[in-house]
Scaffold this active site. Structure first.
Site, PDB file in Angstrom:
ATOM      1  N   HIS A 183      11.899 -94.496 -28.592  1.00 22.31           N
ATOM      2  CA  HIS A 183      11.697 -93.703 -29.797  1.00 22.31           C
ATOM      3  C   HIS A 183      10.198 -93.367 -29.869  1.00 22.31           C
ATOM      4  CE1 HIS A 183      15.116 -96.361 -30.919  1.00 22.31           C
ATOM      5  NE2 HIS A 183      15.540 -95.358 -31.649  1.00 22.31           N
TER       6      HIS A 183
ATOM      7  N   ASP B  50       8.063 -96.188 -31.125  1.00 21.90           N
ATOM      8  CA  ASP B  50       7.875 -97.317 -30.203  1.00 21.90           C
ATOM      9  C   ASP B  50       6.596 -97.178 -29.389  1.00 21.90           C
ATOM     10  OD1 ASP B  50      10.495 -98.036 -30.957  1.00 21.90           O
ATOM     11  OD2 ASP B  50      11.345 -96.922 -29.270  1.00 21.90           O
TER      12      ASP B  50
ATOM     13  N   GLU C 278      27.525 -97.240 -27.716  1.00 21.56           N
ATOM     14  CA  GLU C 278      27.022 -98.616 -27.695  1.00 21.56           C
ATOM     15  C   GLU C 278      28.159 -99.602 -27.919  1.00 21.56           C
ATOM     16  OE1 GLU C 278      24.589-101.428 -30.654  1.00 21.56           O
ATOM     17  OE2 GLU C 278      23.419 -99.693 -29.970  1.00 21.56           O
TER      18      GLU C 278
ATOM     19  N   HIS D 135      28.212-101.008 -31.554  1.00 27.50           N
ATOM     20  CA  HIS D 135      28.681-100.045 -32.536  1.00 27.50           C
ATOM     21  C   HIS D 135      30.199 -99.867 -32.441  1.00 27.50           C
ATOM     22  CE1 HIS D 135      24.436 -98.011 -32.586  1.00 27.50           C
ATOM     23  NE2 HIS D 135      24.433 -99.244 -33.044  1.00 27.50           N
TER      24      HIS D 135
ATOM     25  N   ASP E 146      22.823-107.145 -31.304  1.00 25.77           N
ATOM     26  CA  ASP E 146      22.147-106.541 -30.138  1.00 25.77           C
ATOM     27  C   ASP E 146      21.718-107.579 -29.107  1.00 25.77           C
ATOM     28  OD1 ASP E 146      22.335-103.870 -30.920  1.00 25.77           O
ATOM     29  OD2 ASP E 146      20.539-103.981 -32.134  1.00 25.77           O
TER      30      ASP E 146
ATOM     31  N   ASP F 168      20.112-101.739 -24.781  1.00 21.44           N
ATOM     32  CA  ASP F 168      19.734-101.722 -26.192  1.00 21.44           C
ATOM     33  C   ASP F 168      19.990-103.130 -26.737  1.00 21.44           C
ATOM     34  OD1 ASP F 168      19.129-101.154 -28.770  1.00 21.44           O
ATOM     35  OD2 ASP F 168      20.699 -99.662 -29.076  1.00 21.44           O
TER      36      ASP F 168
END
Length: 433
Positions: free
Chosen positions: A99, A102, A266, A269, A307, A337
């Site tokens: 991102h 980041d 993901e 998710h 995560d 991730d």
């Protein structure tokens, strides 16, 4: 060179019997499976945010990780990049993802943040020129800062929509410049907390137009990569408009984007949406929107998205089997991730978390490839649906409801149930695991 990973060797493949914890037991980049190198099947990527930006907090406590690059200066951002590429080299990782928040310090204004981003992109571009690791995808963080508390593209304030557009444009430019193979949009705040203050129709329409504008800009700048949406049902929003693969597909169809945008799926998710990882992968492939994956796992005893790095190869084999059935990755890959635990303070912990995750995925891929090559599961699937290959069945699908119904009396149909053979197939699967 920094000294953060001092004393940690480059991780090499030593085989399943190795007792060296700083070695791969299953991930052999050059091993050929189904005519393709393992590295090219898996296309591993390291997530910049969890590995280098996450401070070690959870919903009930703050920072536990003290990293020497934490701070809001460009010098520290460059130091962070130095450490990141050292980890990439240690692992032999072909890709990374980030991102904007980041990699660059937040500025006092958008102009200052953009200047910082462009400066660090210069630095990352020089790094990529000297290292194996390249950019799998970039994205904009439009969920952490307080400006995003009511959404980005779905925000009731049009000024925030404009700020979101500027953020995505800047990060698409950065991703394009760095040769990124995808651009991802995760709408962490693209949802609502209560319908009492929400115009759901307007928010959904704004999100659709925003995504159309993203695709238009992709063609304007000549970006050749894929645009990906990452589905998630809730957390942080109570209800998010990108709930799961099926919801995303309906959204894409509604705005004429089903041929332009794919999904970054993901594992964590998928579970939060009440599905399995393999279900979401299979559905995305069947709908033609499979793009890339974020690899992690949730804790089965926790109610939030933890995560964690994968450590169950049998579970992941089902996912990689669906990746193989989908034809494998094109621009996508396997992005970790995932984050180390907030008690895992040492540099070695960060390295070994990735080693374990890469080995887990490699072991899963090998099992999935063996079964896929043997064709036993696919043969059973074809046999179960063989009746649909007959001329009568094909004609029935092309005809009317009345014509289909007429077959029952005309042919004297009295169908008998046929076994789904689930237990047999589960036993078959386990023999390959």
């Amino acid at each position: 060179m920094t000294d953060f990973f001092k004393g940690i060797p480059q991780i090499r493949y030593e085989g399943p019997e190795s007792a060296n914890e700083f070695a791969f037991r299953h991930y052999n980049p050059d091993e050929v499976l189904l005519g393709k190198r393992m590295e090219d099947h898996l296309r591993f990527a390291v997530a910049y945010w969890h590995s280098f930006a996450w401070p070690g907090g959870d919903p009930f406590g703050g920072q536990t990780l003290q990293r020497p690059w934490f701070g809001d200066t460009m010098d520290l951002a460059r130091f962070k990049a130095d450490v990141a590429f050292e980890l990439f080299d240690i692992l032999g990782a072909p890709f990374y993802c980030f991102h904007d928040a980041d990699v660059r310090p937040e500025g006092a204004t958008f102009a200052e943040s953009l200047k910082n981003l462009n400066g660090i992109v210069d630095y990352l571009e020089a790094k990529q020129a000297k290292h194996k690791t390249q950019l799998l995808w970039g994205t904009a963080n439009m969920f952490s800062h307080r400006r995003w508390m009511s959404g980005a593209a779905t925000n009731p304030d049009p000024d925030v929509y404009a700020y979101a557009a500027a953020s995505v444009k800047a990060n698409m430019d950065a991703t394009h410049r760095l040769g990124g193979q995808n651009y991802v949009l995760w709408g962490g705040r693209e949802g609502y907390e209560t319908l009492l203050n929400t115009d759901l129709g307007a928010e959904r329409a704004h999100a659709g137009r925003f995504l159309q504008q993203v695709v238009e800009y992709k063609y304007k700048i000549g970006f050749k990569g894929a645009i990906l949406i990452e589905p998630k049902p809730q957390e942080p929003s109570k209800h998010q408009y990108d709930y799961d693969v099926a919801t995303v597909y309906g959204f894409l169809k509604d705005f004429g984007l089903e041929g332009e945008v794919k999904t970054n799926i993901e594992q964590g998710h998928a579970i939060l949406a009440g599905h399995s990882f393999e279900h979401e992968l299979a559905l995305a492939a069947s709908l033609g929107i499979f793009g890339s994956i974020d690899m992690n796992r949730n804790d089965y005893q926790s109610g939030w998205d933890t995560d964690q790095f994968p450590n169950n190869h049998a579970e992941k084999a089902l996912a990689f089997y669906e990746v193989l059935r989908a034809g494998g990755f094109t621009t996508g890959g396997t992005n970790f991730d995932a984050k180390i635990r907030r008690q895992s303070l040492d540099p070695e912990d960060l390295v070994l978390a990735h080693v374990g995750g890469m080995d887990t995925c490699a072991r899963a891929l090998k099992a999935a490839a063996k079964l896929y090559e043997a064709d036993e599961l696919e043969a059973a699937r074809r046999a179960r649906y063989a009746g649909w290959e007959t001329p009568a069945a094909k004609a029935m699908l092309k005809g009317s409801l009345a014509e289909a119904a007429a077959r029952v009396t005309a042919e004297g149909l009295e169908p008998e149930p046929k076994s789904g053979r689930q237990e047999r197939l589960e036993n078959l699967w386990n023999r390959y695991i």
